[in-house]
Write a protein that holds these residues in place. Structure first.
Motif, PDB file in Angstrom:
ATOM      1  N   VAL A  80       4.277 -14.886   5.759  1.00  0.00           N
ATOM      2  CA  VAL A  80       4.567 -13.669   6.301  1.00  0.00           C
ATOM      3  C   VAL A  80       5.248 -12.859   5.049  1.00  0.00           C
ATOM      4  O   VAL A  80       6.244 -13.180   4.363  1.00  0.00           O
ATOM      5  N   VAL A  81       4.591 -11.723   4.852  1.00  0.00           N
ATOM      6  CA  VAL A  81       4.813 -10.735   3.631  1.00  0.00           C
ATOM      7  C   VAL A  81       5.284  -9.565   4.190  1.00  0.00           C
ATOM      8  O   VAL A  81       5.012  -8.678   4.944  1.00  0.00           O
ATOM      9  N   SER A  82       6.496  -9.297   3.396  1.00  0.00           N
ATOM     10  CA  SER A  82       6.996  -7.714   3.325  1.00  0.00           C
ATOM     11  C   SER A  82       6.148  -6.970   2.682  1.00  0.00           C
ATOM     12  O   SER A  82       5.900  -6.892   1.427  1.00  0.00           O
ATOM     13  N   ASP A 120       6.813  -3.942   2.221  1.00  0.00           N
ATOM     14  CA  ASP A 120       7.714  -2.865   1.453  1.00  0.00           C
ATOM     15  C   ASP A 120       7.922  -3.027  -0.131  1.00  0.00           C
ATOM     16  O   ASP A 120       8.483  -2.486  -0.711  1.00  0.00           O
ATOM     17  N   LEU A 121       7.811  -4.250  -0.394  1.00  0.00           N
ATOM     18  CA  LEU A 121       8.048  -4.552  -1.714  1.00  0.00           C
ATOM     19  C   LEU A 121       7.296  -3.957  -2.854  1.00  0.00           C
ATOM     20  O   LEU A 121       6.020  -3.502  -2.685  1.00  0.00           O
ATOM     21  N   ALA A 122       7.882  -3.728  -3.961  1.00  0.00           N
ATOM     22  CA  ALA A 122       7.277  -3.220  -5.165  1.00  0.00           C
ATOM     23  C   ALA A 122       6.818  -4.316  -6.200  1.00  0.00           C
ATOM     24  O   ALA A 122       5.915  -3.994  -6.737  1.00  0.00           O
ATOM     25  N   ASP A 123       7.574  -5.400  -6.078  1.00  0.00           N
ATOM     26  CA  ASP A 123       7.157  -6.347  -6.898  1.00  0.00           C
ATOM     27  C   ASP A 123       7.213  -7.800  -6.342  1.00  0.00           C
ATOM     28  O   ASP A 123       8.245  -8.262  -6.080  1.00  0.00           O
ATOM     29  N   PRO A 124       6.119  -8.275  -5.794  1.00  0.00           N
ATOM     30  CA  PRO A 124       4.767  -7.703  -5.950  1.00  0.00           C
ATOM     31  C   PRO A 124       4.343  -6.688  -5.048  1.00  0.00           C
ATOM     32  O   PRO A 124       5.145  -7.036  -3.853  1.00  0.00           O
ATOM     33  N   PRO A 125       3.536  -5.666  -4.930  1.00  0.00           N
ATOM     34  CA  PRO A 125       3.268  -4.881  -3.978  1.00  0.00           C
ATOM     35  C   PRO A 125       2.757  -5.548  -2.848  1.00  0.00           C
ATOM     36  O   PRO A 125       2.191  -6.618  -2.960  1.00  0.00           O
ATOM     37  N   GLY A 126       2.835  -5.036  -1.805  1.00  0.00           N
ATOM     38  CA  GLY A 126       2.556  -5.734  -0.505  1.00  0.00           C
ATOM     39  C   GLY A 126       0.969  -6.267  -0.518  1.00  0.00           C
ATOM     40  O   GLY A 126       0.616  -7.204  -0.226  1.00  0.00           O
ATOM     41  N   PRO A 127       0.026  -5.150  -0.701  1.00  0.00           N
ATOM     42  CA  PRO A 127      -1.361  -5.667  -0.736  1.00  0.00           C
ATOM     43  C   PRO A 127      -1.720  -6.816  -1.574  1.00  0.00           C
ATOM     44  O   PRO A 127      -2.468  -7.778  -1.361  1.00  0.00           O
ATOM     45  N   VAL A 128      -0.833  -6.858  -2.931  1.00  0.00           N
ATOM     46  CA  VAL A 128      -1.144  -8.014  -3.915  1.00  0.00           C
ATOM     47  C   VAL A 128      -0.758  -9.170  -3.462  1.00  0.00           C
ATOM     48  O   VAL A 128      -1.301 -10.222  -3.434  1.00  0.00           O
ATOM     49  N   LEU A 150       0.596 -12.736   7.838  1.00  0.00           N
ATOM     50  CA  LEU A 150       1.185 -11.551   8.613  1.00  0.00           C
ATOM     51  C   LEU A 150       1.725 -10.619   7.629  1.00  0.00           C
ATOM     52  O   LEU A 150       2.487 -11.071   6.867  1.00  0.00           O
ATOM     53  N   ALA A 151       1.649  -9.331   7.996  1.00  0.00           N
ATOM     54  CA  ALA A 151       2.158  -8.406   7.035  1.00  0.00           C
ATOM     55  C   ALA A 151       3.240  -7.641   7.938  1.00  0.00           C
ATOM     56  O   ALA A 151       3.388  -7.547   9.293  1.00  0.00           O
ATOM     57  N   VAL A 152       4.598  -7.471   7.410  1.00  0.00           N
ATOM     58  CA  VAL A 152       5.667  -6.696   8.135  1.00  0.00           C
ATOM     59  C   VAL A 152       6.015  -5.365   7.411  1.00  0.00           C
ATOM     60  O   VAL A 152       6.277  -5.676   6.059  1.00  0.00           O
ATOM     61  N   GLY A 153       6.394  -4.383   7.850  1.00  0.00           N
ATOM     62  CA  GLY A 153       6.822  -3.209   7.187  1.00  0.00           C
ATOM     63  C   GLY A 153       7.886  -2.442   8.079  1.00  0.00           C
ATOM     64  O   GLY A 153       7.716  -2.649   9.130  1.00  0.00           O
ATOM     65  N   ALA A 154       8.490  -1.348   7.204  1.00  0.00           N
ATOM     66  CA  ALA A 154       9.451  -0.746   8.297  1.00  0.00           C
ATOM     67  C   ALA A 154       8.627   0.576   8.286  1.00  0.00           C
ATOM     68  O   ALA A 154       8.084   1.382   7.517  1.00  0.00           O
ATOM     69  N   ALA A 155       8.607   1.001   9.786  1.00  0.00           N
ATOM     70  CA  ALA A 155       7.931   2.368  10.235  1.00  0.00           C
ATOM     71  C   ALA A 155       6.642   2.233   9.391  1.00  0.00           C
ATOM     72  O   ALA A 155       6.498   3.224   8.826  1.00  0.00           O
ATOM     73  N   PRO A 156       5.602   1.510   9.664  1.00  0.00           N
ATOM     74  CA  PRO A 156       4.377   1.442   9.009  1.00  0.00           C
ATOM     75  C   PRO A 156       3.457   2.945   9.284  1.00  0.00           C
ATOM     76  O   PRO A 156       3.432   3.109  10.366  1.00  0.00           O
TER      77      PRO A 156
END
Length: 635
Positions: free
Chosen positions: A65-67, A69-77, A91-97
């Motif tokens: 499960v990947v956030s 919203d992260l900058a390091d590492p970026p979500g897609p990476v 599975l990806a999780v984000g704030a107000a995607p």
């Protein structure tokens, strides 16, 4: 030859092992949500890139499960690394995607995307993915969209449905199993527009998604306006194996936008009809009043009438003259509002013009017992201002006459002139009755006099300031009114630009020395065609983009040498605010929007309100380009 490492094995015992990547503080909440969704699972949380890579290398994970919203590492990476190193679903999780984040997650290999604050569908999706052995094509979980629901439908290479998210039931009226076996055409109504839309969707490739909008069909036969993103998934051999279509129901926004546009068109038509009516009635009444006024003057001069009759003739003459002045304002307003006011431009000494207006009104000021003072700037000299002297004299005279009219006896009226590098100004201030702050924003509207009390006391149509504002606009200037409130006086400032010859806005606008290439971002094709024609009258060229994605591609990938971007704010695949903030690093951006109130727009050079005159558009774009080139050192 470098052989990529084989994906780490997936844990196969009864207790699934779940790896959670999130920043330190919210990780506890996300970890808790995962534990609640998967009772008995062994959940491990990491908070940065190195720890995540170490956990991936260790292997043995049943799910990641990947956030996003992260900058390091970026979500897609992070999603891509997990998919490359593990044979486990991600599975990806984000704030107000936003839609673009969902698409980025799917392209990177995520099986689904969830809103961090709405994880209701997470348990169903995670359980099904674990039971299916890690098939990333499963999309049973319903993404928790913050406003509009989203459906994700999976098609095979023949465009037949193989799976769908729970969101499909909410958006399209059918669940994942019900949709299986349906062809792409089953989701769209018949019509030529649909054929075009389907052709566009079928161009989706593995490297770039297709963004589109149009009408779709629900299972119950109702239509919805959908914003769609289609993404192709290719196998190792480069052949497309499936397509994923993300659908957002934007019917309410679409109908609201159409309603606003209809209202704007209706308002413009009503304004045009009103101006035509005012011009016609002014013309007809003038035709009747002219002989009355002339006859009264002739009778006064030639007829041998008793003194009491001569007094009656004077009353007729004065009131006929007053009615004629109001009709002139009415006719002037209708002409100026229709942009048919003829300007005869010439070099003008503004100081001399203002002094002459003041002399002409001295008698009125003396009669009203008002002290009229003049302060002409020494910087003012002949030839620095190019304008129509008669029209500007009309504006200054009207402002002075109003100031005297609304200033009580023993009050003071000042008129001042001045110049800067950009232009000249005339300011008329008084110690009169002042203006209510609630009325101040509407003081230049036609028939507005500051309330019923002012109208009943001072009379008139309330067109004088509206006419003055229209004349100022046609010169490329403006009038600003200010007042501290009732009884505290008022100030009116006329600003005019220097040394710029202007003709009728209804005629082809005079070309600027620079020929601009404009990128116009607007989803309404008629508006784009109209703007293309208008800019062509300036000798400028225009490239049209209907979506945010097309604008980004033109600016970044195609490398088009645009001088400036003119952007609508309501676009089918995103917000013009975000687009402008993003692309302002590459070129200056001006907003053209139907929102009446100014918006907070970081990175925008200025904002125009629809419908905008081409002269206003020209000035705003030239100003933005000039400022941008000055910043980068081209001037």
């Amino acid at each position: 030859m470098n052989i990529p490492p084989a994906p780490a094995s997936v844990r196969s015992d009864a207790a699934p092992a779940v790896l959670v990547l999130d920043s330190a503080e919210p990780a506890a909440e996300l970890t808790s949500a995962v534990r609640d969704a998967l009772p008995g699972a062994a959940v491990t949380a990491v908070g940065d890139g190195p720890a995540f890579q170490a956990a991936l290398a260790k292997g043995g994970w049943s799910m990641v499960v990947v956030s996003f919203d992260l900058a390091d590492p970026p979500g897609p990476v992070a999603v891509r690394d997990a998919r490359d190193q593990l044979a486990a679903p991600v599975l990806a999780v984000g704030a107000a995607p936003r839609a673009e984040e969902v698409v980025a997650a799917l392209r990177a290999g995520a099986a689904d995307f969830f809103d961090r604050s709405r994880m209701e569908g997470f348990r169903t999706a995670a359980t099904r993915l674990l039971e299916s052995g890690g098939d990333a094509g499963s999309l049973a979980g319903e993404p928790g969209w913050p406003v509009e629901p989203c459906a994700i439908v999976v098609f095979d290479e023949h465009w037949v449905v193989t799976d769908g998210s729970q969101g499909a039931a909410q958006v399209l009226g059918l669940g994942g199993p019900d949709a299986v076996g349906q062809p792409l055409e089953a989701f769209f109504p018949d019509g030529p527009e649909t054929l075009e839309l389907l052709a566009r969707l079928r161009t989706a490739g593995a490297s770039e998604p297709v963004h589109a909008s149009g009408w779709m069909l629900r299972r119950d036969g109702l239509q919805l306006w959908a914003e769609m993103t289609c993404l192709a998934d290719a196998g190792a051999d480069g052949q497309v194996r499936r397509y994923r279509l993300a659908v957002r129901d934007a019917t309410l926004q679409y109908r609201a936008s159409r309603s606003l546009r209809f209202q704007a068109d209706a308002a413009a038509a009503a304004t045009a009809s009103r101006n035509q009516f005012l011009g016609s009635i002014a013309h007809e009444l003038r035709a009747s009043l002219d002989p009355i006024a002339t006859s009264a003057i002739l009778l006064e001069r030639q007829a041998a009438e008793p003194a009491r009759h001569a007094q009656l003739l004077a009353i007729i003459r004065r009131n006929a003259a007053a009615a004629l002045r109001m009709l002139e304002d009415l006719q002037m307003f209708s002409t100026a509002s229709a942009h048919k006011l003829s300007l005869r431009l010439a070099p003008v000494d503004l100081g001399r013009l203002v002094t002459e207006c003041t002399y002409a009104l001295q008698e009125q000021a003396i009669a009203a017992r008002v002290d009229l003072r003049v302060e002409v700037s020494a910087m003012q000299s002949g030839g620095v201002l190019r304008c129509d002297p008669l029209r500007i004299q009309q504006v200054v005279t009207n402002l002075l006459a109003n100031a005297i009219k609304f200033t009580p006896p023993r009050g003071t009226v000042w008129v001042r002139t001045g110049c800067t590098e950009d232009g000249c100004h005339v300011e008329v201030a008084d110690t009169g009755v002042g203006i209510d702050p609630a009325v101040l924003p509407f003081i230049f509207e036609p028939f507005e006099q500051g309330g019923a009390e002012v109208t009943s006391r001072y009379g008139g149509f309330g067109l004088g300031l509206a006419v003055c504002a229209a004349i100022a606009r046609q010169h490329g200037g403006r009038i600003i009114a200010s007042s501290a409130g009732p009884g505290q006086g008022a100030s009116f400032r006329l600003d005019l630009p220097k040394e710029e010859a202007r003709a009728l806005p209804a005629q082809p606008a005079p070309r600027e020395p620079a020929v601009l290439h404009v990128l116009y971002v607007e989803d309404n094709p008629d508006a784009a065609d109209a703007m293309r024609y208008a800019l062509a009258t300036l000798g400028w060229t225009m490239t049209h983009a209907a979506t945010c994605a097309q604008a980004r591609q033109l600016v970044r990938e195609a490398g088009e040498p645009f001088d400036v971007m003119l952007a609508d704010l309501g676009l089918p695949d995103g917000s013009g605010l975000e687009l402008g903030s993003e692309l302002c690093r590459h070129l200056p951006v001006v907003a053209l929007t139907a929102y009446g109130a100014p918006l907070a727009m970081e990175g925008f050079a200025s904002q125009l309100i629809k419908p905008a005159e081409i002269s206003e558009v020209q000035r705003a774009l030239m100003k933005a380009v000039t400022a941008h080139r000055s910043e980068v050192g081209l001037f």
